[in-house]
Design a protein around this motif. Structure first.
Motif: not given
Length: 99
Positions: A52-77
């Motif tokens: 998640k965006a506010l979790e400091s354990d992850f790089d921005l790249k990982e957060v953005l990849a997760a958000a993009a994947l989640q957004g794409a799946i939500f839009a298709v469904v």
């Protein structure tokens, strides 16, 4: 219905609750699909939860990849559920609920 025809106001009003329920269903289905896809595409150590965006354990790249994947799946469904709901409405009531 051709693209020139507009939907009647009563049909639009009647479809609103159906569309709202469809949105709730789409959100639940998309969330479940995303969790399964996330488990498949991430290393075992990260597979529990998407970053998640506010979790400091992850790089921005990982957060953005997760958000993009989640957004794409939500839009298709959401598109599938909305389209299916509209087709069902049209079969039952004889009018396309959009336009």
């Amino acid at each position: 219905m051709s693209s020139n025809e507009s939907t009647s106001t009563p049909a639009k009003i009647l479809y609103r609750p159906i569309g709202m329920v469809g949105s709730l269903v789409a959100g639940a289905v998309a969330g479940a699909v995303f969790k399964q896809v996330w488990k498949l595409v991430t290393p075992k150590s990260m597979a529990d939860e998407a970053p998640k965006a506010l979790e400091s354990d992850f790089d921005l790249k990982e957060v953005l990849a997760a958000a993009a994947l989640q957004g794409a799946i939500f839009a298709v469904v959401k598109a599938l559920v909305d389209r299916g709901g509209a087709r069902g409405f049209q079969r039952v009531f004889g009018e396309w609920p959009g336009n």
